[in-house]
Design an enzyme around this catalytic site. Structure first.
Site, PDB file in Angstrom:
ATOM      1  N   TYR A   4     -85.236  72.987 -58.876  1.00  0.00           N
ATOM      2  CA  TYR A   4     -83.186  74.043 -58.964  1.00  0.00           C
ATOM      3  C   TYR A   4     -83.529  73.304 -60.300  1.00  0.00           C
ATOM      4  CZ  TYR A   4     -79.519  71.861 -56.367  1.00  0.00           C
ATOM      5  OH  TYR A   4     -77.975  71.474 -55.817  1.00  0.00           O
ATOM      6  N   LYS A   8     -80.027  75.605 -61.878  1.00  0.00           N
ATOM      7  CA  LYS A   8     -78.897  75.577 -61.689  1.00  0.00           C
ATOM      8  C   LYS A   8     -78.207  75.278 -63.478  1.00  0.00           C
ATOM      9  CE  LYS A   8     -77.431  74.092 -58.393  1.00  0.00           C
ATOM     10  NZ  LYS A   8     -76.443  75.242 -57.311  1.00  0.00           N
ATOM     11  N   THR A  37     -70.859  68.390 -49.246  1.00  0.00           N
ATOM     12  CA  THR A  37     -69.552  69.029 -48.192  1.00  0.00           C
ATOM     13  C   THR A  37     -69.479  69.217 -47.140  1.00  0.00           C
ATOM     14  OG1 THR A  37     -69.185  70.528 -50.330  1.00  0.00           O
ATOM     15  CG2 THR A  37     -68.330  70.742 -48.703  1.00  0.00           C
ATOM     16  N   THR A  39     -70.619  70.284 -44.228  1.00  0.00           N
ATOM     17  CA  THR A  39     -69.992  72.267 -43.388  1.00  0.00           C
ATOM     18  C   THR A  39     -70.808  73.027 -42.193  1.00  0.00           C
ATOM     19  OG1 THR A  39     -72.350  72.851 -44.740  1.00  0.00           O
ATOM     20  CG2 THR A  39     -70.126  73.170 -45.487  1.00  0.00           C
TER      21      THR A  39
END
Length: 104
Positions: A4, A8, A37, A39
């Protein structure tokens, strides 16, 4: 996390390279790194796990200096600004829209 993190880092390097290579053509390239966030995806996962939205919100109190989840709009506004003529002199940069997580 290694994979990961590496992907990035690769995306940020690609952003800088794209900005460098395409500036002469009037193309700007910037990266936006959002924080937690809230969502529909996260709400759905929480509900599937037996949690309500209020419980979910308390889980992110310590993952930013602001102490809460971002709304999708709070991530969208900086992106819209970067795409506007108001940010016409900005390219090759990374904008942290993470409520201060990156400095914790």
């Amino acid at each position: 996390m290694g994979l990961y993190d590496a992907t990035k880092a690769g995306q940020l390097a690609l952003t800088r390279t794209l900005a460098f290579e395409e500036a002469e053509h009037g193309v700007r390239a910037n990266a936006v790194c959002p924080g937690s966030t809230l969502t529909d995806f996260h709400v759905g996962r929480a509900q599937a796990g037996g949690k309500n939205v209020e419980q979910l919100k308390t889980e992110r109190k310590d993952t930013s200096l602001i102490g809460r989840w971002a709304t999708p709009e709070e991530i969208a506004w900086p992106i819209l600004w970067l795409a506007s003529s108001e940010a016409s002199f900005i390219t090759g940069t990374t904008l942290m829209v993470d409520g201060g997580l990156s400095i914790m």
